[in-house]
Design a protein around this motif. Sequence first.
Motif, PDB file in Angstrom:
ATOM      1  N   ARG A  38      53.292 140.110  75.035  1.00 50.27           N
ATOM      2  CA  ARG A  38      53.381 141.474  74.350  1.00 50.27           C
ATOM      3  C   ARG A  38      52.541 141.734  73.371  1.00 50.27           C
ATOM      4  O   ARG A  38      53.195 141.239  72.049  1.00 50.27           O
ATOM      5  CB  ARG A  38      55.645 141.004  73.940  1.00 50.27           C
ATOM      6  N   CYS A  39      51.878 141.602  73.533  1.00 53.76           N
ATOM      7  CA  CYS A  39      50.449 141.926  73.075  1.00 53.76           C
ATOM      8  C   CYS A  39      49.701 143.027  73.779  1.00 53.76           C
ATOM      9  O   CYS A  39      50.059 143.362  75.424  1.00 53.76           O
ATOM     10  CB  CYS A  39      49.956 140.571  73.018  1.00 53.76           C
ATOM     11  N   SER A  40      48.428 143.193  73.270  1.00 52.43           N
ATOM     12  CA  SER A  40      47.507 144.155  73.327  1.00 52.43           C
ATOM     13  C   SER A  40      46.652 143.669  74.881  1.00 52.43           C
ATOM     14  O   SER A  40      46.493 142.864  74.945  1.00 52.43           O
ATOM     15  CB  SER A  40      46.430 144.869  72.404  1.00 52.43           C
ATOM     16  N   ARG A  41      45.864 144.523  75.118  1.00 54.01           N
ATOM     17  CA  ARG A  41      45.072 143.616  76.940  1.00 54.01           C
ATOM     18  C   ARG A  41      43.685 143.991  75.775  1.00 54.01           C
ATOM     19  O   ARG A  41      42.623 142.056  76.301  1.00 54.01           O
ATOM     20  CB  ARG A  41      45.012 145.223  77.242  1.00 54.01           C
ATOM     21  N   MET A  42      43.485 143.518  73.989  1.00 50.44           N
ATOM     22  CA  MET A  42      41.912 142.951  73.762  1.00 50.44           C
ATOM     23  C   MET A  42      42.321 141.429  73.326  1.00 50.44           C
ATOM     24  O   MET A  42      41.427 141.608  73.212  1.00 50.44           O
ATOM     25  CB  MET A  42      42.538 143.959  72.369  1.00 50.44           C
ATOM     26  N   THR A  43      43.558 141.394  73.138  1.00 59.56           N
ATOM     27  CA  THR A  43      44.190 140.128  72.397  1.00 59.56           C
ATOM     28  C   THR A  43      43.606 139.483  74.124  1.00 59.56           C
ATOM     29  O   THR A  43      43.107 137.863  73.989  1.00 59.56           O
ATOM     30  CB  THR A  43      45.523 139.721  71.872  1.00 59.56           C
ATOM     31  N   VAL A  44      43.926 139.722  75.217  1.00 57.18           N
ATOM     32  CA  VAL A  44      44.135 139.203  76.961  1.00 57.18           C
ATOM     33  C   VAL A  44      42.797 138.804  77.476  1.00 57.18           C
ATOM     34  O   VAL A  44      42.660 137.768  77.117  1.00 57.18           O
ATOM     35  CB  VAL A  44      45.008 139.586  77.470  1.00 57.18           C
ATOM     36  N   ASN A  45      41.890 139.500  76.670  1.00 57.17           N
ATOM     37  CA  ASN A  45      41.033 139.610  76.764  1.00 57.17           C
ATOM     38  C   ASN A  45      39.974 138.768  76.632  1.00 57.17           C
ATOM     39  O   ASN A  45      38.840 137.965  77.325  1.00 57.17           O
ATOM     40  CB  ASN A  45      39.980 141.111  76.885  1.00 57.17           C
ATOM     41  N   LYS A  46      40.479 138.313  74.897  1.00 51.05           N
ATOM     42  CA  LYS A  46      39.862 136.983  74.291  1.00 51.05           C
ATOM     43  C   LYS A  46      39.980 136.183  75.139  1.00 51.05           C
ATOM     44  O   LYS A  46      38.528 135.384  74.918  1.00 51.05           O
ATOM     45  CB  LYS A  46      39.911 137.411  72.914  1.00 51.05           C
ATOM     46  N   ALA A  47      41.497 136.345  75.475  1.00 51.41           N
ATOM     47  CA  ALA A  47      41.398 134.696  76.214  1.00 51.41           C
ATOM     48  C   ALA A  47      40.855 134.471  77.388  1.00 51.41           C
ATOM     49  O   ALA A  47      40.328 133.331  77.623  1.00 51.41           O
ATOM     50  CB  ALA A  47      42.721 134.769  75.842  1.00 51.41           C
ATOM     51  N   LEU A  48      40.914 135.035  78.082  1.00 51.97           N
ATOM     52  CA  LEU A  48      39.929 135.851  79.771  1.00 51.97           C
ATOM     53  C   LEU A  48      38.632 135.085  79.560  1.00 51.97           C
ATOM     54  O   LEU A  48      37.740 134.228  79.910  1.00 51.97           O
ATOM     55  CB  LEU A  48      40.589 136.775  79.978  1.00 51.97           C
ATOM     56  N   SER A  49      37.989 135.401  78.158  1.00 57.33           N
ATOM     57  CA  SER A  49      36.859 136.299  77.996  1.00 57.33           C
ATOM     58  C   SER A  49      36.217 133.958  77.546  1.00 57.33           C
ATOM     59  O   SER A  49      35.643 133.652  78.001  1.00 57.33           O
ATOM     60  CB  SER A  49      35.923 136.452  76.576  1.00 57.33           C
ATOM     61  N   ALA A  50      36.879 133.429  76.647  1.00 57.54           N
ATOM     62  CA  ALA A  50      36.901 132.095  76.143  1.00 57.54           C
ATOM     63  C   ALA A  50      36.787 131.184  77.388  1.00 57.54           C
ATOM     64  O   ALA A  50      36.469 130.131  77.394  1.00 57.54           O
ATOM     65  CB  ALA A  50      37.942 132.148  75.113  1.00 57.54           C
ATOM     66  N   LEU A  51      38.028 131.932  77.768  1.00 58.54           N
ATOM     67  CA  LEU A  51      38.609 130.158  79.336  1.00 58.54           C
ATOM     68  C   LEU A  51      36.791 130.737  80.456  1.00 58.54           C
ATOM     69  O   LEU A  51      36.191 129.912  81.151  1.00 58.54           O
ATOM     70  CB  LEU A  51      39.892 130.827  79.889  1.00 58.54           C
ATOM     71  N   ALA A  52      36.589 131.941  80.467  1.00 57.67           N
ATOM     72  CA  ALA A  52      34.980 132.180  81.005  1.00 57.67           C
ATOM     73  C   ALA A  52      34.530 131.678  80.615  1.00 57.67           C
ATOM     74  O   ALA A  52      33.702 130.791  81.312  1.00 57.67           O
ATOM     75  CB  ALA A  52      34.714 133.784  81.316  1.00 57.67           C
ATOM     76  N   GLU A  53      33.736 131.255  79.139  1.00 56.25           N
ATOM     77  CA  GLU A  53      32.914 130.933  79.181  1.00 56.25           C
ATOM     78  C   GLU A  53      33.269 129.286  79.353  1.00 56.25           C
ATOM     79  O   GLU A  53      31.972 128.919  79.378  1.00 56.25           O
ATOM     80  CB  GLU A  53      33.050 131.456  77.324  1.00 56.25           C
TER      81      GLU A  53
END
Length: 247
Positions: A38-53
């Motif tokens: 229940r959040c924005s895609r921008m919030t999800v993208n931030k988490a996924l970017s950190a996992l990718a890094e």
Amino acid sequence: MVSIHQRIYRDIETRIMSGDWQPGQRIPVEHELAAEYRCSRMTVNKALSALAERGMIVRRRKAGSFVAAQQIDRTVMDIQDISTEAELAGYEHDYRMLMRRVERLDASDAVLLREPAGAEILRLQCLHLVDGKPNAIERRIIMLDAVPLARDETFASVPPAKWLLEQVPWSKARHIIRAVSADAATARLLETERGEACLTLIRQTWQNGGTVTYVEITHPGDRFQFAGDFQPAEKNASDHMVRRSAT
């Protein structure tokens, strides 16, 4: 308080580290995670970017995100307590019990441990000192249905980890090592600066499918390191925790 993107990051990390999500497996797409949390895609993208890094997932344009291939099949770590590690290395160990209370497992911890909410637990917080200098903060949950003797144990003469190893056999364990920044409370206890790098070992042990204990042990990054010795011909590896220096 844990932000939503941190919660998404930790949940995905746990699923990967536990083996629930295997290397090469496609993880839910951004809009699915956004709906779940229940959040924005921008919030999800931030988490996924950190996992990718961090190298835990691989993001492919138009294809989605996938669990990264493992570099080592499995790392097996001996379960030893901090006091034993220090003594084996030739250092003096001491500890202080900062908090001890019996309570009920709340909803968030129940999800984390995958145990029923409301179960009786013993919650502990200890400060470990090596050669008189703070070396670790131990935050531990002991399931009292699995370890009823812990209810009346004060741990006045023996640290919780050593006591548990002597009292309760375990059949399964999981380790996660995470880099974290010291918050104000952690920095005060470890006598370091707020924001300084720390290493946290997260460990959960089970007996016959039920949780025995869950612990988070946070070390100052400049006083501790994890090290392992490996041989190419062996499937198993023996890991140990090595204290870098007393200062």
